[in-house]
Design a protein around this motif. Structure first.
Motif, PDB file in Angstrom:
ATOM      1  N   ARG A   1      55.933  63.032  51.551  1.00 57.94           N
ATOM      2  CA  ARG A   1      54.263  63.400  51.518  1.00 57.94           C
ATOM      3  C   ARG A   1      54.248  63.630  49.313  1.00 57.94           C
ATOM      4  N   PHE A   2      55.509  64.159  49.145  1.00 57.43           N
ATOM      5  CA  PHE A   2      55.835  64.407  48.042  1.00 57.43           C
ATOM      6  C   PHE A   2      57.195  63.845  47.260  1.00 57.43           C
ATOM      7  N   ALA A   3      56.492  63.448  45.948  1.00 52.54           N
ATOM      8  CA  ALA A   3      57.674  62.425  45.338  1.00 52.54           C
ATOM      9  C   ALA A   3      58.079  62.162  44.215  1.00 52.54           C
ATOM     10  N   SER A   4      59.397  62.442  43.774  1.00 55.78           N
ATOM     11  CA  SER A   4      58.798  62.120  41.975  1.00 55.78           C
ATOM     12  C   SER A   4      59.709  60.905  41.380  1.00 55.78           C
ATOM     13  N   LYS A   5      58.738  59.781  40.944  1.00 57.25           N
ATOM     14  CA  LYS A   5      59.343  58.352  41.285  1.00 57.25           C
ATOM     15  C   LYS A   5      59.440  58.062  39.682  1.00 57.25           C
ATOM     16  N   ILE A   6      59.683  57.137  38.909  1.00 59.56           N
ATOM     17  CA  ILE A   6      59.141  56.719  37.794  1.00 59.56           C
ATOM     18  C   ILE A   6      58.543  55.070  37.646  1.00 59.56           C
ATOM     19  N   THR A   7      57.821  55.143  36.729  1.00 55.98           N
ATOM     20  CA  THR A   7      56.717  54.103  36.352  1.00 55.98           C
ATOM     21  C   THR A   7      56.782  53.040  34.862  1.00 55.98           C
ATOM     22  N   PHE A   8      57.551  52.201  34.723  1.00 62.00           N
ATOM     23  CA  PHE A   8      57.098  51.157  33.896  1.00 62.00           C
ATOM     24  C   PHE A   8      55.575  51.632  33.164  1.00 62.00           C
ATOM     25  N   VAL A   9      54.779  51.226  32.146  1.00 64.54           N
ATOM     26  CA  VAL A   9      53.699  50.787  31.590  1.00 64.54           C
ATOM     27  C   VAL A   9      53.852  49.683  31.065  1.00 64.54           C
ATOM     28  N   LEU A  10      54.506  50.520  30.033  1.00 63.39           N
ATOM     29  CA  LEU A  10      54.393  49.202  28.072  1.00 63.39           C
ATOM     30  C   LEU A  10      55.602  48.931  28.682  1.00 63.39           C
ATOM     31  N   ASP A  11      55.294  47.901  28.395  1.00 62.05           N
ATOM     32  CA  ASP A  11      56.713  46.177  28.866  1.00 62.05           C
ATOM     33  C   ASP A  11      56.005  45.691  27.638  1.00 62.05           C
ATOM     34  N   PRO A  12      57.298  44.782  26.885  1.00 67.28           N
ATOM     35  CA  PRO A  12      57.115  43.645  26.411  1.00 67.28           C
ATOM     36  C   PRO A  12      56.746  43.022  27.284  1.00 67.28           C
ATOM     37  N   ARG A  13      57.464  42.238  28.206  1.00 77.63           N
ATOM     38  CA  ARG A  13      57.002  40.832  28.839  1.00 77.63           C
ATOM     39  C   ARG A  13      55.936  40.888  29.062  1.00 77.63           C
ATOM     40  N   ASP A  14      54.982  41.790  29.556  1.00 76.60           N
ATOM     41  CA  ASP A  14      53.589  41.779  29.772  1.00 76.60           C
ATOM     42  C   ASP A  14      53.212  40.692  28.369  1.00 76.60           C
ATOM     43  N   ASP A  15      53.571  40.732  27.703  1.00 79.76           N
ATOM     44  CA  ASP A  15      52.812  40.480  26.529  1.00 79.76           C
ATOM     45  C   ASP A  15      52.920  38.779  26.612  1.00 79.76           C
ATOM     46  N   GLU A  16      54.071  38.129  27.142  1.00 76.76           N
ATOM     47  CA  GLU A  16      54.493  37.149  27.700  1.00 76.76           C
ATOM     48  C   GLU A  16      53.520  36.535  28.546  1.00 76.76           C
ATOM     49  N   ARG A  17      53.456  37.809  29.722  1.00 74.04           N
ATOM     50  CA  ARG A  17      52.661  37.116  30.783  1.00 74.04           C
ATOM     51  C   ARG A  17      50.899  37.254  30.340  1.00 74.04           C
ATOM     52  N   ALA A  18      50.843  37.861  29.325  1.00 73.43           N
ATOM     53  CA  ALA A  18      49.338  37.988  28.750  1.00 73.43           C
ATOM     54  C   ALA A  18      48.836  36.508  28.298  1.00 73.43           C
ATOM     55  N   PHE A  19      49.528  36.297  27.237  1.00 76.40           N
ATOM     56  CA  PHE A  19      49.307  35.287  26.259  1.00 76.40           C
ATOM     57  C   PHE A  19      50.417  33.794  26.684  1.00 76.40           C
ATOM     58  N   GLY A  20      50.995  34.065  27.907  1.00 79.68           N
ATOM     59  CA  GLY A  20      51.965  32.870  28.050  1.00 79.68           C
ATOM     60  C   GLY A  20      52.699  32.630  26.721  1.00 79.68           C
ATOM     61  N   TRP A  21      53.672  31.271  27.101  1.00 80.40           N
ATOM     62  CA  TRP A  21      54.754  30.715  26.236  1.00 80.40           C
ATOM     63  C   TRP A  21      53.895  30.041  24.836  1.00 80.40           C
ATOM     64  N   ASP A  22      52.470  29.780  25.104  1.00 83.17           N
ATOM     65  CA  ASP A  22      52.015  28.681  24.038  1.00 83.17           C
ATOM     66  C   ASP A  22      52.157  29.516  23.050  1.00 83.17           C
ATOM     67  N   GLU A  23      51.376  30.630  23.849  1.00 81.17           N
ATOM     68  CA  GLU A  23      50.490  31.493  22.544  1.00 81.17           C
ATOM     69  C   GLU A  23      51.921  32.309  20.970  1.00 81.17           C
ATOM     70  N   ARG A  24      53.035  32.401  22.595  1.00 78.57           N
ATOM     71  CA  ARG A  24      53.775  32.906  21.681  1.00 78.57           C
ATOM     72  C   ARG A  24      54.641  32.151  20.629  1.00 78.57           C
ATOM     73  N   ALA A  25      54.676  30.171  20.904  1.00 75.63           N
ATOM     74  CA  ALA A  25      54.977  29.360  19.906  1.00 75.63           C
ATOM     75  C   ALA A  25      54.337  29.068  19.030  1.00 75.63           C
ATOM     76  N   ARG A  26      52.799  29.710  19.264  1.00 73.08           N
ATOM     77  CA  ARG A  26      52.340  28.866  18.391  1.00 73.08           C
ATOM     78  C   ARG A  26      52.262  30.466  17.210  1.00 73.08           C
TER      79      ARG A  26
END
Length: 127
Positions: A1-26
């Motif tokens: 019922r109750f738990a202690s967990k860790i969740t990562f919310v700021l992840d630099p890899r999100d930028d790669e997913r959001a903008f794709g490799w093309d934007e990063r290369a540009r």
């Protein structure tokens, strides 16, 4: 019922997913030097009802992700942004039963930061 967990919310890899490799290369083509920017990293230590804490973490991650997309990656999230988002979610949903610790490296402050956010929305910075 109750738990202690860790969740990562700021992840630099999100930028790669959001903008794709093309934007990063540009971006890299426009810069003669390699980008050594250190971005904030952040995790939420969840305590309380597992369903409630998971939902808060999901809302915060989605909010920061969409904010990053709207700003075209020019305003990366910080640990303080995460803490403020957590606080707003708890204030808007008083039925949620959880306390959260938001911790990580803040690239704007250039230091580690820890916040505690209680169910009523009170937020305190430590360290």
């Amino acid at each position: 019922r109750f738990a202690s967990k860790i969740t990562f919310v700021l992840d630099p890899r999100d930028d790669e997913r959001a903008f794709g490799w093309d934007e990063r290369a540009r971006r890299n083509q426009n810069d003669e030097e390699e980008d050594d920017t250190i971005l904030s990293t952040c995790c939420i230590c969840r305590s309380g009802s597992a369903a409630d804490t998971q939902r808060v973490a999901e809302i915060v991650r989605e909010t920061l992700y969409s904010r990053n997309i709207r700003s075209h990656g020019l305003r990366p999230g910080t640990v303080s942004n995460v803490a403020q988002c957590v606080r707003q979610v708890l204030l808007q949903n008083p039925a949620l039963s959880c306390s959260l610790i938001v911790a990580g490296y803040d690239h704007e402050d250039k230091r580690g930061v820890i916040y505690t956010v209680n169910p009523g929305g009170s937020m305190m910075e430590h360290g």
